[in-house]
Scaffold this motif. Structure first.
Motif, PDB file in Angstrom:
ATOM      1  N   THR A 326      -1.791   1.671   3.225  1.00  0.00           N
ATOM      2  CA  THR A 326      -1.126   0.728   3.849  1.00  0.00           C
ATOM      3  C   THR A 326      -0.391  -0.106   2.917  1.00  0.00           C
ATOM      4  OG1 THR A 326      -2.801  -1.081   3.576  1.00  0.00           O
ATOM      5  CG2 THR A 326      -3.244   0.387   5.472  1.00  0.00           C
ATOM      6  N   HIS A 327      -0.321   0.120   1.694  1.00  0.00           N
ATOM      7  CA  HIS A 327       0.791  -0.613   0.647  1.00  0.00           C
ATOM      8  C   HIS A 327       0.700   0.427  -0.333  1.00  0.00           C
ATOM      9  CE1 HIS A 327      -2.748  -3.690  -0.165  1.00  0.00           C
ATOM     10  NE2 HIS A 327      -3.053  -2.335  -0.367  1.00  0.00           N
ATOM     11  N   THR A 328       1.527  -0.056  -1.300  1.00  0.00           N
ATOM     12  CA  THR A 328       2.103   0.851  -2.392  1.00  0.00           C
ATOM     13  C   THR A 328       0.901   0.002  -3.460  1.00  0.00           C
ATOM     14  OG1 THR A 328       4.043  -0.330  -2.718  1.00  0.00           O
ATOM     15  CG2 THR A 328       3.977   2.247  -2.393  1.00  0.00           C
ATOM     16  N   THR A 329       0.272  -1.205  -3.136  1.00  0.00           N
ATOM     17  CA  THR A 329      -0.543  -1.847  -4.328  1.00  0.00           C
ATOM     18  C   THR A 329      -1.758  -0.986  -4.430  1.00  0.00           C
ATOM     19  OG1 THR A 329       0.425  -3.786  -2.903  1.00  0.00           O
ATOM     20  CG2 THR A 329      -1.474  -4.083  -4.640  1.00  0.00           C
ATOM     21  N   ALA A 330      -2.137  -0.194  -3.288  1.00  0.00           N
ATOM     22  CA  ALA A 330      -3.079   1.026  -3.913  1.00  0.00           C
ATOM     23  C   ALA A 330      -2.718   1.629  -5.116  1.00  0.00           C
ATOM     24  CB  ALA A 330      -3.289   1.719  -2.535  1.00  0.00           C
ATOM     25  N   PHE A 356       2.095   3.168   5.611  1.00  0.00           N
ATOM     26  CA  PHE A 356       1.727   3.500   7.042  1.00  0.00           C
ATOM     27  C   PHE A 356       1.117   2.250   7.653  1.00  0.00           C
ATOM     28  CE2 PHE A 356       1.921   7.342   4.407  1.00  0.00           C
ATOM     29  CZ  PHE A 356       2.857   8.163   4.948  1.00  0.00           C
ATOM     30  N   ARG A 357       1.402   1.696   8.707  1.00  0.00           N
ATOM     31  CA  ARG A 357       0.784   0.619   9.302  1.00  0.00           C
ATOM     32  C   ARG A 357       0.722   1.018  10.874  1.00  0.00           C
ATOM     33  NH1 ARG A 357       2.323  -4.484   5.689  1.00  0.00           N
ATOM     34  NH2 ARG A 357       1.811  -3.715   3.630  1.00  0.00           N
ATOM     35  N   ASN A 358      -0.525   0.801  11.419  1.00  0.00           N
ATOM     36  CA  ASN A 358      -0.630   1.059  12.859  1.00  0.00           C
ATOM     37  C   ASN A 358       0.174  -0.239  13.503  1.00  0.00           C
ATOM     38  OD1 ASN A 358      -1.281   2.212  15.081  1.00  0.00           O
ATOM     39  ND2 ASN A 358      -3.468   2.405  14.591  1.00  0.00           N
ATOM     40  N   VAL A 372       8.752  -1.104  -2.146  1.00  0.00           N
ATOM     41  CA  VAL A 372       9.321  -1.095  -3.380  1.00  0.00           C
ATOM     42  C   VAL A 372       8.198  -1.931  -4.054  1.00  0.00           C
ATOM     43  CG1 VAL A 372      11.012  -1.910  -4.584  1.00  0.00           C
ATOM     44  CG2 VAL A 372      11.744  -1.029  -2.608  1.00  0.00           C
ATOM     45  N   GLU A 373       7.406  -1.564  -4.989  1.00  0.00           N
ATOM     46  CA  GLU A 373       6.522  -2.375  -5.611  1.00  0.00           C
ATOM     47  C   GLU A 373       6.786  -2.337  -7.175  1.00  0.00           C
ATOM     48  OE1 GLU A 373       3.217  -2.827  -3.899  1.00  0.00           O
ATOM     49  OE2 GLU A 373       1.822  -3.145  -5.632  1.00  0.00           O
ATOM     50  N   GLY A 374       6.531  -3.627  -7.691  1.00  0.00           N
ATOM     51  CA  GLY A 374       6.547  -3.950  -9.336  1.00  0.00           C
ATOM     52  C   GLY A 374       5.398  -4.804  -9.513  1.00  0.00           C
ATOM     53  N   TYR A 408      -0.874 -16.019   1.590  1.00  0.00           N
ATOM     54  CA  TYR A 408      -2.227 -15.797   1.060  1.00  0.00           C
ATOM     55  C   TYR A 408      -2.126 -14.444   0.980  1.00  0.00           C
ATOM     56  CZ  TYR A 408      -7.065 -14.600   1.154  1.00  0.00           C
ATOM     57  OH  TYR A 408      -8.284 -14.112   0.584  1.00  0.00           O
ATOM     58  N   ASN A 409      -2.909 -13.750  -0.195  1.00  0.00           N
ATOM     59  CA  ASN A 409      -3.154 -12.370  -0.251  1.00  0.00           C
ATOM     60  C   ASN A 409      -4.719 -12.304  -0.704  1.00  0.00           C
ATOM     61  OD1 ASN A 409      -0.620 -11.182   0.616  1.00  0.00           O
ATOM     62  ND2 ASN A 409       0.111 -11.859  -1.564  1.00  0.00           N
ATOM     63  N   PRO A 410      -5.774 -11.602  -0.279  1.00  0.00           N
ATOM     64  CA  PRO A 410      -6.895 -11.658  -0.876  1.00  0.00           C
ATOM     65  C   PRO A 410      -6.938 -11.292  -2.325  1.00  0.00           C
ATOM     66  CG  PRO A 410      -6.760 -10.151   1.142  1.00  0.00           C
ATOM     67  CD  PRO A 410      -5.354 -10.725   0.650  1.00  0.00           C
ATOM     68  N   TYR A 411      -5.926 -10.646  -2.788  1.00  0.00           N
ATOM     69  CA  TYR A 411      -5.742  -9.909  -4.194  1.00  0.00           C
ATOM     70  C   TYR A 411      -4.939 -10.954  -5.027  1.00  0.00           C
ATOM     71  CZ  TYR A 411      -2.086  -7.448  -1.369  1.00  0.00           C
ATOM     72  OH  TYR A 411      -1.551  -7.109  -0.517  1.00  0.00           O
ATOM     73  N   THR A 412      -4.089 -11.660  -4.595  1.00  0.00           N
ATOM     74  CA  THR A 412      -3.578 -12.488  -5.511  1.00  0.00           C
ATOM     75  C   THR A 412      -3.541 -13.913  -5.307  1.00  0.00           C
ATOM     76  OG1 THR A 412      -1.391 -12.663  -4.063  1.00  0.00           O
ATOM     77  CG2 THR A 412      -1.401 -10.888  -5.779  1.00  0.00           C
ATOM     78  N   GLU A 413      -3.425 -14.729  -6.396  1.00  0.00           N
ATOM     79  CA  GLU A 413      -3.656 -16.116  -6.330  1.00  0.00           C
ATOM     80  C   GLU A 413      -3.021 -16.850  -7.480  1.00  0.00           C
ATOM     81  OE1 GLU A 413      -4.438 -18.184  -4.006  1.00  0.00           O
ATOM     82  OE2 GLU A 413      -4.013 -19.889  -5.135  1.00  0.00           O
ATOM     83  N   GLY A 432      10.195 -10.155   0.698  1.00  0.00           N
ATOM     84  CA  GLY A 432       9.150  -9.627   0.032  1.00  0.00           C
ATOM     85  C   GLY A 432       8.069 -10.597  -0.233  1.00  0.00           C
ATOM     86  N   ASN A 433       6.794 -10.027  -0.642  1.00  0.00           N
ATOM     87  CA  ASN A 433       5.734 -10.887  -0.839  1.00  0.00           C
ATOM     88  C   ASN A 433       5.137 -10.440  -2.252  1.00  0.00           C
ATOM     89  OD1 ASN A 433       3.032 -11.851  -0.813  1.00  0.00           O
ATOM     90  ND2 ASN A 433       2.192 -10.581   1.040  1.00  0.00           N
ATOM     91  N   SER A 434       4.262 -11.614  -2.918  1.00  0.00           N
ATOM     92  CA  SER A 434       4.084 -11.482  -4.382  1.00  0.00           C
ATOM     93  C   SER A 434       3.001 -12.370  -4.930  1.00  0.00           C
ATOM     94  CB  SER A 434       5.276 -11.779  -5.034  1.00  0.00           C
ATOM     95  OG  SER A 434       5.489 -13.232  -4.787  1.00  0.00           O
ATOM     96  N   GLY A 435       2.542 -12.263  -5.977  1.00  0.00           N
ATOM     97  CA  GLY A 435       1.685 -13.019  -6.810  1.00  0.00           C
ATOM     98  C   GLY A 435       0.925 -12.734  -8.094  1.00  0.00           C
ATOM     99  N   MET A 436       0.254 -13.473  -8.336  1.00  0.00           N
ATOM    100  CA  MET A 436      -0.509 -13.003  -9.810  1.00  0.00           C
ATOM    101  C   MET A 436      -1.927 -12.498  -9.325  1.00  0.00           C
ATOM    102  SD  MET A 436       1.717 -14.189 -11.602  1.00  0.00           S
ATOM    103  CE  MET A 436       0.729 -13.910 -13.342  1.00  0.00           C
ATOM    104  N   PHE A 437      -2.235 -11.350  -9.722  1.00  0.00           N
ATOM    105  CA  PHE A 437      -3.479 -10.828  -9.275  1.00  0.00           C
ATOM    106  C   PHE A 437      -4.777 -11.257  -9.694  1.00  0.00           C
ATOM    107  CE2 PHE A 437      -0.407  -6.937  -9.128  1.00  0.00           C
ATOM    108  CZ  PHE A 437      -0.937  -6.489  -7.689  1.00  0.00           C
ATOM    109  N   ARG A 438      -5.645 -11.633  -9.076  1.00  0.00           N
ATOM    110  CA  ARG A 438      -6.785 -12.376  -9.167  1.00  0.00           C
ATOM    111  C   ARG A 438      -7.644 -11.980 -10.260  1.00  0.00           C
ATOM    112  NH1 ARG A 438      -9.496 -15.858  -5.395  1.00  0.00           N
ATOM    113  NH2 ARG A 438      -8.046 -16.221  -3.523  1.00  0.00           N
ATOM    114  N   ALA A 454       1.367  -9.675 -12.984  1.00  0.00           N
ATOM    115  CA  ALA A 454       2.089 -10.425 -11.646  1.00  0.00           C
ATOM    116  C   ALA A 454       2.470  -9.051 -10.842  1.00  0.00           C
ATOM    117  CB  ALA A 454       3.287 -10.917 -12.059  1.00  0.00           C
ATOM    118  N   GLY A 455       2.412  -9.213  -9.480  1.00  0.00           N
ATOM    119  CA  GLY A 455       2.587  -8.080  -8.853  1.00  0.00           C
ATOM    120  C   GLY A 455       3.751  -8.347  -7.473  1.00  0.00           C
ATOM    121  N   TYR A 456       4.598  -7.659  -6.881  1.00  0.00           N
ATOM    122  CA  TYR A 456       5.264  -7.803  -5.742  1.00  0.00           C
ATOM    123  C   TYR A 456       5.523  -6.619  -5.109  1.00  0.00           C
ATOM    124  CZ  TYR A 456       9.494  -6.798  -8.783  1.00  0.00           C
ATOM    125  OH  TYR A 456      10.584  -6.221  -9.639  1.00  0.00           O
ATOM    126  N   GLY A 457       5.962  -6.989  -3.728  1.00  0.00           N
ATOM    127  CA  GLY A 457       6.286  -5.564  -2.711  1.00  0.00           C
ATOM    128  C   GLY A 457       7.149  -6.260  -1.842  1.00  0.00           C
TER     129      GLY A 457
END
Ligand SMILES: N[C@@H](Cc1ccccc1)C(=O)O
Length: 496
Positions: A326-330, A356-358, A372-374, A408-413, A432-438, A454-457
């Motif tokens: 569902t995201h390239t964060t995988a 892919f998202r339903n 696009v993920e960094g 809010y993302n479960p994986y970044t704060e 885009g969306n981003s954050g500091m991984f937890r 740090a990550g962003y999508g």
């Protein structure tokens, strides 16, 4: 140098060859090409086309040695030999040796002209010693160029020594009459038509053989799809900022890497079938790094690393379920785990690929799109650095007006959404969306505690729509795309 040349037209060359063979019984393709003043390859082509008719010709491969002018030889044949150029330059008045040396032909020209006693030097001044000279080097080269035989063996030897000609091997054909030789070939049909089938006339016809060696027509120019064009721009921006590309070669991912590794609880609504495509075959993945899986289970169910966890009953069955990622964060999660295993080193990574998202489809939503993920992993990294990276990254894209909003993302704060001002729409749009991984995500992987990531999508489609003035995402991606968008947009053209 007045060898008779018979300039043939290449039109109907096969027929001319048959007529010639009728008289001569045998010929060599190189000699024929020379006699008719044609490119050898044209003659070979005509012979090959005749070979499609069985038994008409017999051919034998031979290798012929031929003298060819080297690049320098061609130059001397065109402009004159250096010795002659020196002789001309000196003229009747003479010239300073230093001036001659400055000329491109000066060095070799002087040596040769002295050797031939065309000129002599006296106290730095060069004067003619002969009144008239013939540029025989040039004449010989011109003769050899047209395949004339009026150059002696000694002259050839000298030219070879001066590296003005070289011997090359040329593959030629010796052609003679075949067992069913004829000068009147039946017309060969290139196409089988419905009429031929209906009348049955095809039975008596001869068909041209397919030429599987023929090259296709070269297209006048190629086109890049706007998405691919913007993707390559993003890649260049990442490369210019020192990022390396992550391998993204799987669409099917386990829930473990897509969700659990990212500290996304198993009851999270995003894991619902309304948002995620579950894969039925193969329905589950079973190979995970065991120790790491245990640590993920613990941090979800009991906490750890300074976290209270979610305090629920974490189930392996849920993590095993395969999904379309569902995201390239995988991809980033796998890569960060890999980095921890290899031993941490500061890293800047990116990926651009399909997710892919339903979703319910509409003008701005598709069930598959590109992300696009960094990812930046380094010590002492903070949200301020992330904002700095964005400012730089988007400046390179031509977007300078940015705003950030906490999210809010479960994986970044902390997490933040990125907005850009869209001139055309006169409003702020989320890009885009981003954050500091937890730590709950990074520490179980085995990354050192003092490392921040740090990550962003971003979506690839949104900026492309903005850039190319495309209002409906379905004009950009999917089966209904109008190729004229690609053909007519000058920015998509790849000129040769
Ligand atoms: N995965 C997030 C983007 C993101 C990537 C990395 C860190 C934070 C956010 C999304 O799909 O929107």
């Amino acid at each position: 140098m007045t060898a008779e040349t018979d300039v043939r037209s290449t039109e109907n060359l096969p027929q001319q060859i048959l007529d010639f063979l009728q008289e001569s019984n045998e010929f060599n393709s190189i000699q024929l090409a020379q006699q008719w003043n044609l490119d050898h390859q044209k003659v070979i082509g005509a012979i090959k086309s005749l070979l499609a008719n069985e038994g008409v010709l017999t051919t034998k491969d031979v290798t012929e040695k031929r003298l060819e002018l080297t690049n320098e030889g061609v130059q001397f044949a065109n402009e004159g030999s250096p010795e002659y150029l020196v002789f001309e330059f000196v003229g009747t008045d003479g010239a300073a040796q230093a001036d001659i040396q400055k000329k491109p032909f000066g060095k070799i020209g002087m040596a040769k002209a002295m050797q031939f006693k065309w000129v002599s030097v006296d106290k730095g001044r060069v004067v003619r010693q002969a009144t008239e000279v013939t540029d025989s080097t040039r004449k010989q080269l011109e003769s050899l160029r047209i395949g004339s035989s009026d150059v002696s063996e000694n002259e050839k030897k000298e030219l070879k020594k001066r590296k003005l000609i070289s011997e090359v091997n040329i593959k030629a054909l010796v052609v003679s009459k075949g067992t069913s030789f004829t000068t009147s070939l039946a017309k060969q049909e290139a196409d089988l038509t419905p009429e031929m089938i209906a009348s049955g006339s095809w039975k008596d016809m001869q068909f041209k053989k397919y030429n599987f060696d023929s090259l296709g027509v070269v297209p006048s120019s190629g086109h890049l799809h706007p998405l691919m064009k913007v993707r390559s721009e993003f890649r260049q921006i990442f490369f210019s900022m020192g990022f390396s590309e992550m391998a993204t070669n799987r669409y099917v991912e386990s829930s473990f890497w897509n969700f659990d590794a990212l500290f996304q609880p198993q009851q999270h609504p995003a894991r619902d079938a309304h948002d995620t495509f579950f894969v039925s075959d193969p329905a589950i993945s079973t190979k995970f790094p065991e120790d790491y899986l245990e640590r993920v289970k613990t941090v979800h169910s009991k906490g750890g690393y300074g976290s209270a966890g979610y305090n629920y009953d974490w189930k392996i069955e849920e993590a095993q379920k395969n999904v379309l990622r569902t995201h390239t964060t995988a991809v980033s999660a796998r890569q960060l785990y890999q980095l921890a295993q290899e031993g941490f080193r500061p890293s800047k990574l990116f990926s651009i690929d399909r997710v892919f998202r339903n979703e319910t489809l509409d003008a701005t939503h598709l069930a598959e799109f590109h992300q696009v993920e960094g990812v930046i992993a380094e010590k002492n990294l903070s949200l301020a650095h992330l904002i700095g990276i964005f400012t730089e990254f988007f400046k390179k894209l031509g977007i300078t007006n940015l705003r950030f909003k906490p999210t809010y993302n479960p994986y970044t704060e902390p997490s933040m959404e990125i907005f850009a001002y869209h001139q055309g729409l006169t409003k702020w749009v989320e890009i885009g969306n981003s954050g500091m991984f937890r730590p709950e995500m990074l520490l179980p992987m085995g990354l050192p505690a003092d490392v921040n990531v740090a990550g962003y999508g971003l979506s690839l489609e949104r900026p492309t729509m903005i850039k190319y003035g495309i209002n409906n995402i379905r004009d950009l991606f999917g089966s209904k795309i109008d190729l004229n968008v690609v053909y007519n947009n000058p920015i998509c053209r790849l000129d040769k």
